[in-house]
Motif scaffolding. Structure first.
Motif, PDB file in Angstrom:
ATOM      1  N   ALA A 214       0.837  -1.207   0.000  1.00  0.00           N
ATOM      2  CA  ALA A 214       0.000   0.000   0.000  1.00  0.00           C
ATOM      3  C   ALA A 214       0.870   1.255   0.000  1.00  0.00           C
ATOM      4  CB  ALA A 214      -0.934   0.002   1.207  1.00  0.00           C
ATOM      5  N   ILE A 215       1.926   1.265   0.798  1.00  0.00           N
ATOM      6  CA  ILE A 215       2.824   2.422   0.856  1.00  0.00           C
ATOM      7  C   ILE A 215       3.518   2.638  -0.485  1.00  0.00           C
ATOM      8  CG2 ILE A 215       4.981   3.284   1.875  1.00  0.00           C
ATOM      9  CD1 ILE A 215       3.978   1.961   4.539  1.00  0.00           C
ATOM     10  N   VAL A 216       4.004   1.565  -1.080  1.00  0.00           N
ATOM     11  CA  VAL A 216       4.676   1.674  -2.378  1.00  0.00           C
ATOM     12  C   VAL A 216       3.715   2.240  -3.417  1.00  0.00           C
ATOM     13  CG1 VAL A 216       5.677   0.326  -4.285  1.00  0.00           C
ATOM     14  CG2 VAL A 216       6.394  -0.113  -1.923  1.00  0.00           C
ATOM     15  N   PHE A 217       2.479   1.749  -3.425  1.00  0.00           N
ATOM     16  CA  PHE A 217       1.488   2.231  -4.378  1.00  0.00           C
ATOM     17  C   PHE A 217       1.190   3.716  -4.149  1.00  0.00           C
ATOM     18  CE2 PHE A 217      -2.810   2.990  -5.963  1.00  0.00           C
ATOM     19  CZ  PHE A 217      -2.727   2.458  -7.239  1.00  0.00           C
ATOM     20  N   LEU A 218       0.955   4.095  -2.901  1.00  0.00           N
ATOM     21  CA  LEU A 218       0.639   5.488  -2.579  1.00  0.00           C
ATOM     22  C   LEU A 218       1.774   6.437  -2.975  1.00  0.00           C
ATOM     23  CD1 LEU A 218      -1.056   5.066   0.900  1.00  0.00           C
ATOM     24  CD2 LEU A 218      -2.106   6.117  -1.121  1.00  0.00           C
ATOM     25  N   VAL A 219       2.985   6.084  -2.615  1.00  0.00           N
ATOM     26  CA  VAL A 219       4.134   6.926  -2.956  1.00  0.00           C
ATOM     27  C   VAL A 219       4.259   7.030  -4.482  1.00  0.00           C
ATOM     28  CG1 VAL A 219       6.661   7.087  -2.886  1.00  0.00           C
ATOM     29  CG2 VAL A 219       5.378   6.544  -0.803  1.00  0.00           C
ATOM     30  N   GLY A 220       4.105   5.914  -5.163  1.00  0.00           N
ATOM     31  CA  GLY A 220       4.178   5.920  -6.621  1.00  0.00           C
ATOM     32  C   GLY A 220       3.126   6.799  -7.264  1.00  0.00           C
ATOM     33  N   ARG A 221       1.906   6.737  -6.754  1.00  0.00           N
ATOM     34  CA  ARG A 221       0.824   7.553  -7.314  1.00  0.00           C
ATOM     35  C   ARG A 221       1.058   9.035  -7.060  1.00  0.00           C
ATOM     36  NH1 ARG A 221      -1.282   6.458 -11.339  1.00  0.00           N
ATOM     37  NH2 ARG A 221       0.807   5.787 -11.531  1.00  0.00           N
ATOM     38  N   ILE A 222       1.591   9.364  -5.900  1.00  0.00           N
ATOM     39  CA  ILE A 222       1.887  10.766  -5.597  1.00  0.00           C
ATOM     40  C   ILE A 222       3.008  11.274  -6.499  1.00  0.00           C
ATOM     41  CG2 ILE A 222       2.825  12.321  -3.836  1.00  0.00           C
ATOM     42  CD1 ILE A 222       1.211  10.552  -1.780  1.00  0.00           C
ATOM     43  N   LEU A 223       4.070  10.495  -6.651  1.00  0.00           N
ATOM     44  CA  LEU A 223       5.172  10.899  -7.531  1.00  0.00           C
ATOM     45  C   LEU A 223       4.706  11.041  -8.979  1.00  0.00           C
ATOM     46  CD1 LEU A 223       8.174   8.831  -6.120  1.00  0.00           C
ATOM     47  CD2 LEU A 223       7.707  11.279  -5.849  1.00  0.00           C
ATOM     48  N   HIS A 224       3.837  10.132  -9.410  1.00  0.00           N
ATOM     49  CA  HIS A 224       3.307  10.199 -10.774  1.00  0.00           C
ATOM     50  C   HIS A 224       2.493  11.473 -10.971  1.00  0.00           C
ATOM     51  CE1 HIS A 224       0.954   8.991 -14.343  1.00  0.00           C
ATOM     52  NE2 HIS A 224       2.038   8.320 -14.645  1.00  0.00           N
ATOM     53  N   ALA A 225       1.665  11.811  -9.988  1.00  0.00           N
ATOM     54  CA  ALA A 225       0.860  13.033 -10.083  1.00  0.00           C
ATOM     55  C   ALA A 225       1.753  14.273 -10.112  1.00  0.00           C
ATOM     56  CB  ALA A 225      -0.120  13.107  -8.915  1.00  0.00           C
ATOM     57  N   ILE A 226       2.801  14.273  -9.301  1.00  0.00           N
ATOM     58  CA  ILE A 226       3.745  15.399  -9.313  1.00  0.00           C
ATOM     59  C   ILE A 226       4.419  15.493 -10.679  1.00  0.00           C
ATOM     60  CG2 ILE A 226       5.935  16.245  -8.377  1.00  0.00           C
ATOM     61  CD1 ILE A 226       5.004  15.055  -5.651  1.00  0.00           C
TER      62      ILE A 226
ATOM     63  N   SER B  39       6.248   1.596  -9.685  1.00  0.00           N
ATOM     64  CA  SER B  39       5.716   1.221  -8.369  1.00  0.00           C
ATOM     65  C   SER B  39       4.267   0.764  -8.481  1.00  0.00           C
ATOM     66  CB  SER B  39       5.853   2.367  -7.370  1.00  0.00           C
ATOM     67  OG  SER B  39       5.079   3.463  -7.753  1.00  0.00           O
ATOM     68  N   THR B  40       3.515   1.351  -9.388  1.00  0.00           N
ATOM     69  CA  THR B  40       2.139   0.898  -9.614  1.00  0.00           C
ATOM     70  C   THR B  40       2.147  -0.519 -10.185  1.00  0.00           C
ATOM     71  OG1 THR B  40       1.369   3.154  -9.978  1.00  0.00           O
ATOM     72  CG2 THR B  40      -0.007   1.378 -10.866  1.00  0.00           C
ATOM     73  N   PHE B  41       2.951  -0.733 -11.205  1.00  0.00           N
ATOM     74  CA  PHE B  41       3.062  -2.061 -11.817  1.00  0.00           C
ATOM     75  C   PHE B  41       3.550  -3.082 -10.794  1.00  0.00           C
ATOM     76  CE2 PHE B  41       5.737  -5.223 -13.967  1.00  0.00           C
ATOM     77  CZ  PHE B  41       4.784  -5.823 -14.783  1.00  0.00           C
ATOM     78  N   GLY B  42       4.596  -2.729 -10.064  1.00  0.00           N
ATOM     79  CA  GLY B  42       5.146  -3.634  -9.060  1.00  0.00           C
ATOM     80  C   GLY B  42       4.152  -3.958  -7.961  1.00  0.00           C
ATOM     81  N   SER B  43       3.388  -2.969  -7.540  1.00  0.00           N
ATOM     82  CA  SER B  43       2.360  -3.191  -6.516  1.00  0.00           C
ATOM     83  C   SER B  43       1.291  -4.152  -7.015  1.00  0.00           C
ATOM     84  CB  SER B  43       1.710  -1.857  -6.117  1.00  0.00           C
ATOM     85  OG  SER B  43       2.642  -1.001  -5.529  1.00  0.00           O
ATOM     86  N   PHE B  44       0.887  -3.973  -8.264  1.00  0.00           N
ATOM     87  CA  PHE B  44      -0.116  -4.866  -8.845  1.00  0.00           C
ATOM     88  C   PHE B  44       0.406  -6.306  -8.892  1.00  0.00           C
ATOM     89  CE2 PHE B  44      -3.362  -2.292 -11.494  1.00  0.00           C
ATOM     90  CZ  PHE B  44      -3.526  -1.381 -10.469  1.00  0.00           C
ATOM     91  N   ILE B  45       1.619  -6.482  -9.397  1.00  0.00           N
ATOM     92  CA  ILE B  45       2.188  -7.827  -9.519  1.00  0.00           C
ATOM     93  C   ILE B  45       2.400  -8.454  -8.141  1.00  0.00           C
ATOM     94  CG2 ILE B  45       4.229  -9.124 -10.281  1.00  0.00           C
ATOM     95  CD1 ILE B  45       2.324  -8.231 -12.563  1.00  0.00           C
ATOM     96  N   ALA B  46       2.956  -7.690  -7.205  1.00  0.00           N
ATOM     97  CA  ALA B  46       3.196  -8.212  -5.859  1.00  0.00           C
ATOM     98  C   ALA B  46       1.891  -8.591  -5.174  1.00  0.00           C
ATOM     99  CB  ALA B  46       3.956  -7.188  -5.020  1.00  0.00           C
TER     100      ALA B  46
END
Length: 138
Positions: free
Chosen positions: A82-94, A121-128
């Motif tokens: 969840a943390i990896v996904f959240l951080v990834g989504r925030i970085l992507h939005a930035i 991080s989104t892809f990795g979160s999905f796969i993990a």
């Protein structure tokens, strides 16, 4: 059955981010009098993609995160994903807040890195998440 607190918290943060991105699209439309489409406005196009990309990924992620948390995936793993996904989504939005991040301009390489980190991080979160869930069920 456990209550999916991690997924609920993650969903709460993601929906707040989604609302912020939605407001930014709406205010840009109002300010520039663009009712539909992009009106060939690259800044609006970036804002729409930033909002749309989160919408495309967040809902499915939260649903599967909830299933993982309620079934077989350990809470520590759920929390990390969840943390990896959240951080990834925030970085992507930035990243998509800039021309460099969205269109690869020569300046601002950090934003291109943020976009890549966000995507991976989104892809990795999905796969993990999918992998842990499948492994635990079978």
């Amino acid at each position: 059955m456990t209550i999916p607190i991690i997924a609920a918290f993650t969903g709460a943060l993601l929906i707040i981010l989604q609302a912020i991105l939605m407001i930014l699209v709406g205010t840009h439309r109002i300010r520039n009098r663009i009712a539909l489409g992009t009106g060939e406005d690259l800044a609006l196009e970036r804002k729409i993609r930033r909002h749309g990309n989160l919408a495309e990924n967040a809902a499915l992620f939260v649903v599967v995160l909830t299933l993982a948390e309620m079934t077989v995936v350990p809470n520590d793993i759920v929390r990390i994903i969840a943390i990896v996904f959240l951080v990834g989504r925030i970085l992507h939005a930035i990243a998509l807040s800039t021309v460099s991040g969205s269109h690869g301009a020569a300046t601002g390489k950090i934003f291109q890195a943020f976009r890549a980190i966000g995507a991976f991080s989104t892809f990795g979160s999905f796969i993990a998440l999918g992998g842990y869930l499948l492994a635990g069920l079978f």
